[in-house]
Motif scaffolding. Structure first.
Motif, PDB file in Angstrom:
ATOM      1  N   GLN A 130      38.846  55.334  48.089  1.00 57.03           N
ATOM      2  CA  GLN A 130      39.600  55.347  46.838  1.00 57.03           C
ATOM      3  C   GLN A 130      38.969  54.363  45.859  1.00 57.03           C
ATOM      4  O   GLN A 130      38.654  53.232  46.230  1.00 57.03           O
ATOM      5  N   VAL A 132      40.101  53.527  41.898  1.00 59.87           N
ATOM      6  CA  VAL A 132      40.982  53.862  40.780  1.00 59.87           C
ATOM      7  C   VAL A 132      40.803  52.824  39.689  1.00 59.87           C
ATOM      8  O   VAL A 132      40.899  51.616  39.946  1.00 59.87           O
ATOM      9  N   GLN A 180      50.228  52.416  46.904  1.00 57.59           N
ATOM     10  CA  GLN A 180      50.461  53.854  46.852  1.00 57.59           C
ATOM     11  C   GLN A 180      49.818  54.392  45.576  1.00 57.59           C
ATOM     12  O   GLN A 180      50.002  53.814  44.505  1.00 57.59           O
ATOM     13  N   LYS A 181      49.127  55.498  45.701  1.00 54.99           N
ATOM     14  CA  LYS A 181      48.600  56.190  44.529  1.00 54.99           C
ATOM     15  C   LYS A 181      49.505  57.386  44.236  1.00 54.99           C
ATOM     16  O   LYS A 181      49.618  58.301  45.046  1.00 54.99           O
ATOM     17  N   TYR A 182      50.175  57.347  43.079  1.00 59.14           N
ATOM     18  CA  TYR A 182      51.087  58.419  42.683  1.00 59.14           C
ATOM     19  C   TYR A 182      50.457  59.269  41.579  1.00 59.14           C
ATOM     20  O   TYR A 182      49.860  58.736  40.637  1.00 59.14           O
ATOM     21  N   ASN A 241      51.479  47.127  39.302  1.00 56.84           N
ATOM     22  CA  ASN A 241      51.161  48.538  39.067  1.00 56.84           C
ATOM     23  C   ASN A 241      50.324  48.728  37.809  1.00 56.84           C
ATOM     24  O   ASN A 241      50.480  48.010  36.825  1.00 56.84           O
ATOM     25  N   TYR A 255      49.116  53.611  40.000  1.00 55.99           N
ATOM     26  CA  TYR A 255      48.694  52.971  41.242  1.00 55.99           C
ATOM     27  C   TYR A 255      49.678  51.846  41.507  1.00 55.99           C
ATOM     28  O   TYR A 255      49.678  50.817  40.836  1.00 55.99           O
TER      29      TYR A 255
END
Length: 312
Positions: A130, A132, A180-182, A241, A255
Motif C-alpha cells: 500500500q 497512499v 484502515q483504507k476506506y 486521518n 485513510y
C-alpha cells in the motif's frame, strides 16, 4: 534514540502512508538495522533542516515482523494480527502487513524524499502493498464534507491516550497503530440531502457541532465511535486521518489511522461500528464507506528503539 518518533503530533498538510511485507527467505535483520538508523536520521535531520515543517516519520512493526526479526519477548501485551469483524451487513477485513510508515510534512517533496529513501532500503527484501498519498482538504474535512477528528484529544491529553504507560512498563512510550483504507461511494453519498448526511455523521455539516443526544440517531458515526469506561470517562484515540483520491478514476477515500495506548479501545470502537450497539444497529457511515485494508501494528517505544538502532 535521540530523535523520537512523533506519534502525538497533529496532522500535517501532506502525508504518505506505506505498508510493506517481507519477502520469503529474505535476510531482513541486517536491512532492518539500516532501516531503523534511517528513520532516526530522517527525524533528526528534518527537525534541523525544516524547523517549522512538523516533519516526521513514524515506523510501526507488526506481529509477524516482530517474530521474524527476533525482537524481544514477551511481546507488547496487545500486539496481535487483526482478526476480521463481521457484522450483519459489513465486515472489517484483515490484511497482512509487516511494517507501516506514516510520513508527514508541510511540503509533499519532503514526504516523497522520505518514501524514496525507505523504498531504496526495503525493496531488496520487501514488497510495498500500500502506498497512499494523503492531503489536507479545506479546513480538515474528509471528502464526505465533514470535519474529521473533532473528538481528538488535544494538548496534554494526547500522550495520555496515545502512549503506553505503566500497564506495560517494558514498552512504555510506545503506541498501538491501527490503519484502515476506506473508499467512499460518493454517488450515493451526494444523493443524500444535507440533513440526512448530518444524521449519518451525528454532527452539523457547516458548524461541525455535535447533535444533541435526543436528536442524534443511535446508528450515527459519532454515537457509535464514542466510547466510555465503566466510570463514564471518555476513551479516546488519536486520529490522523487523511483524504486521498484519483478523481479521473472516480476513486476517493479516507485513510484512517489511529494511535492508542492500548488496542482494546480501538477494538471496541470497531466492534460497535461493524456489529452495532445493540447488534444490528451498525454505523451507517459504512453504507457509504467500504474498508479495503485493516492492519494492527505496534510502534516501538523510544527507549527500546534505541537498542534497535544501535544493533543490540
Amino acid at each position: 534514540m535521540n530523535q523520537p518518533q512523533n506519534v502525538t503530533d497533529y496532522p500535517n498538510n501532506n502525508t504518505i502512508f506505506m505498508v510493506w511485507r517481507f519477502k520469503d527467505d529474505a535476510d531482513v535483520k541486517s536491512v532492518f538495522e539500516k532501516l531503523c538508523s534511517l528513520v532516526e536520521n530522517m527525524n533528526r535531520s528534518y527537525a534541523i533542516r525544516v524547523v517549522n515543517g512538523r516533519t516526521s516519520c513514524v515506523m510501526g512493526i507488526g506481529y509477524a515482523a516482530w517474530i521474524k526479526l527476533g525482537l524481544p519477548m514477551p511481546l507488547p501485551k496487545e500486539l496481535k494480527d487483526f482478526e476480521p469483524i463481521t457484522g450483519s451487513k459489513h465486515t472489517a477485513i484483515a490484511s497482512p502487513g509487516d511494517l507501516h510508515f506514516h510520513l508527514r510534512g508541510m511540503d509533499m517533496g519532503i514526504c516523497f524524499d522520505m518514501a524514496s529513501d525507505i523504498a531504496h532500503v526495503l525493496c531488496p527484501v520487501a514488497d510495498c502493498t500500500q502506498e497512499v498519498h494523503g492531503f489536507r482538504y479545506w479546513d480538515g474535512r474528509s471528502i464526505l464534507g465533514f470535519v474529521d477528528g473533532t473528538e481528538n484529544p488535544i494538548g496534554e491529553e494526547r500522550p495520555l491516550f496515545a502512549l503506553v504507560g505503566d500497564e506495560d512498563p517494558a514498552y512504555a512510550g510506545g503506541s498501538y497503530l491501527f490503519v484502515q483504507k476506506y473508499l467512499h461511494n460518493m454517488k450515493n453519498w451526494e444523493s443524500l440531502p444535507t440533513e440526512e448526511q448530518e444524521k449519518v455523521i451525528g454532527r452539523y455539516k457547516m458548524s461541525d457541532i455535535e447533535m444533541p443526544d435526543e436528536v442524534k440517531p443511535t446508528n450515527s458515526h459519532s454515537a457509535l465511535a464514542g466510547i466510555e469506561d465503566e466510570a463514564g470517562n471518555d476513551l479516546k484515540i488519536i486520529r490522523d486521518n487523511m483524504p486521498f483520491g484519483h478523481p479521473s478514476k472516480g476513486e476517493v477515500g479516507t485513510y484512517f489511522i489511529a494511535y492508542s495506548k492500548n488496542f482494546s479501545t480501538v477494538q471496541e470502537m470497531l466492534t460497535r461500528m461493524f456489529i452495532g450497539n445493540p447488534p444490528g444497529n451498525y454505523d451507517r457511515i459504512l453504507d457509504f464507506s467500504t474498508p479495503q485494508t485493516e492492519h494492527t501494528i505496534f510502534r516501538a517505544n523510544d527507549q527500546y528503539a534505541a537498542a534497535i538502532f544501535s544493533g543490540t
